[in-house]
Design a protein around this motif. Sequence first.
Motif, PDB file in Angstrom:
ATOM      1  N   ASN A  30      76.317 -62.076  60.312  1.00 11.28           N
ATOM      2  CA  ASN A  30      77.101 -62.623  61.427  1.00 11.28           C
ATOM      3  C   ASN A  30      76.934 -61.816  62.707  1.00 11.28           C
ATOM      4  O   ASN A  30      77.662 -62.027  63.664  1.00 11.28           O
ATOM      5  CB  ASN A  30      78.584 -62.674  61.050  1.00 11.28           C
ATOM      6  CG  ASN A  30      78.834 -63.639  59.915  1.00 11.28           C
ATOM      7  OD1 ASN A  30      78.318 -64.748  59.920  1.00 11.28           O
ATOM      8  ND2 ASN A  30      79.600 -63.218  58.936  1.00 11.28           N
ATOM      9  N   GLY A  31      76.007 -60.875  62.720  1.00 11.86           N
ATOM     10  CA  GLY A  31      75.786 -60.038  63.889  1.00 11.86           C
ATOM     11  C   GLY A  31      75.974 -58.572  63.553  1.00 11.86           C
ATOM     12  O   GLY A  31      76.411 -58.218  62.464  1.00 11.86           O
ATOM     13  N   ALA A  32      75.669 -57.712  64.503  1.00 11.17           N
ATOM     14  CA  ALA A  32      75.749 -56.268  64.277  1.00 11.17           C
ATOM     15  C   ALA A  32      77.203 -55.810  64.280  1.00 11.17           C
ATOM     16  O   ALA A  32      78.019 -56.318  65.049  1.00 11.17           O
ATOM     17  CB  ALA A  32      74.967 -55.529  65.343  1.00 11.17           C
ATOM     18  N   ALA A  41      88.765 -51.576  54.367  1.00 14.19           N
ATOM     19  CA  ALA A  41      87.851 -51.958  53.293  1.00 14.19           C
ATOM     20  C   ALA A  41      87.099 -53.231  53.689  1.00 14.19           C
ATOM     21  O   ALA A  41      87.678 -54.152  54.267  1.00 14.19           O
ATOM     22  CB  ALA A  41      88.619 -52.175  52.003  1.00 14.19           C
ATOM     23  N   LEU A  42      85.797 -53.242  53.393  1.00 12.21           N
ATOM     24  CA  LEU A  42      84.944 -54.362  53.792  1.00 12.21           C
ATOM     25  C   LEU A  42      83.775 -54.466  52.832  1.00 12.21           C
ATOM     26  O   LEU A  42      83.218 -53.455  52.399  1.00 12.21           O
ATOM     27  CB  LEU A  42      84.415 -54.113  55.218  1.00 12.21           C
ATOM     28  CG  LEU A  42      83.355 -55.062  55.761  1.00 12.21           C
ATOM     29  CD1 LEU A  42      83.967 -56.433  56.062  1.00 12.21           C
ATOM     30  CD2 LEU A  42      82.720 -54.488  57.020  1.00 12.21           C
ATOM     31  N   PHE A  43      83.401 -55.696  52.509  1.00 13.36           N
ATOM     32  CA  PHE A  43      82.178 -55.970  51.756  1.00 13.36           C
ATOM     33  C   PHE A  43      81.498 -57.111  52.482  1.00 13.36           C
ATOM     34  O   PHE A  43      82.108 -58.157  52.706  1.00 13.36           O
ATOM     35  CB  PHE A  43      82.492 -56.369  50.311  1.00 13.36           C
ATOM     36  CG  PHE A  43      81.262 -56.587  49.486  1.00 13.36           C
ATOM     37  CD1 PHE A  43      80.608 -55.513  48.895  1.00 13.36           C
ATOM     38  CD2 PHE A  43      80.723 -57.861  49.317  1.00 13.36           C
ATOM     39  CE1 PHE A  43      79.453 -55.700  48.139  1.00 13.36           C
ATOM     40  CE2 PHE A  43      79.575 -58.050  48.570  1.00 13.36           C
ATOM     41  CZ  PHE A  43      78.947 -56.977  47.974  1.00 13.36           C
ATOM     42  N   THR A  44      80.222 -56.922  52.894  1.00 12.42           N
ATOM     43  CA  THR A  44      79.535 -57.955  53.663  1.00 12.42           C
ATOM     44  C   THR A  44      78.054 -57.993  53.321  1.00 12.42           C
ATOM     45  O   THR A  44      77.482 -57.010  52.851  1.00 12.42           O
ATOM     46  CB  THR A  44      79.742 -57.747  55.185  1.00 12.42           C
ATOM     47  OG1 THR A  44      79.240 -58.882  55.889  1.00 12.42           O
ATOM     48  CG2 THR A  44      79.052 -56.491  55.681  1.00 12.42           C
ATOM     49  N   LYS A  45      77.458 -59.132  53.585  1.00 13.54           N
ATOM     50  CA  LYS A  45      76.021 -59.303  53.381  1.00 13.54           C
ATOM     51  C   LYS A  45      75.289 -58.834  54.634  1.00 13.54           C
ATOM     52  O   LYS A  45      75.715 -59.097  55.755  1.00 13.54           O
ATOM     53  CB  LYS A  45      75.697 -60.774  53.109  1.00 13.54           C
ATOM     54  CG  LYS A  45      74.276 -61.006  52.683  1.00 13.54           C
ATOM     55  CD  LYS A  45      74.042 -62.419  52.206  1.00 13.54           C
ATOM     56  CE  LYS A  45      72.601 -62.529  51.747  1.00 13.54           C
ATOM     57  NZ  LYS A  45      72.247 -63.867  51.343  1.00 13.54           N
TER      58      LYS A  45
END
Length: 140
Positions: A30-32, A41-45
């Motif tokens: 989704n962008g930088a 807390a975060l989990f992203t592709k």
Amino acid sequence: MADNLFLEIVSPQGIIFEGNINQVTLPTINGAITVLPHHAALFTKLAEGEVEVTEGGKRTSYVIAGGFFEINDNKASVLSDYAIRAESIEMAKSEEKKRQAEQRLREKLTNEEFTIADKDLKISILELKVAQKMRKRQRT
């Protein structure tokens, strides 16, 4: 250590980077994004692109071929099928990989072969771009 977060960059080749850092900028689908210490807390592709790590005021770049990013309790991980430190990129090898991928894309390929050749081309172009950017940064 209150102003640092722990980061590891891991690929099938092993641990590419491991240490306490000030911040990391990552290419998500989704962008930088830039992650600082004490981030939620975060989990992203992740998308193919450049990961920029700031450690003690010094910036270091890595090329990744997508993957996943997770941060929790000030510990962050980048998991990618391919990762290389910008200083380790050999321009001649990247140019040759680019040329070979372009040649393969001119051939009649199955969908799978096309996907592999296209990804190889994108990675080699990205390696060249990041290596040139790093070399320019070192000259200034």
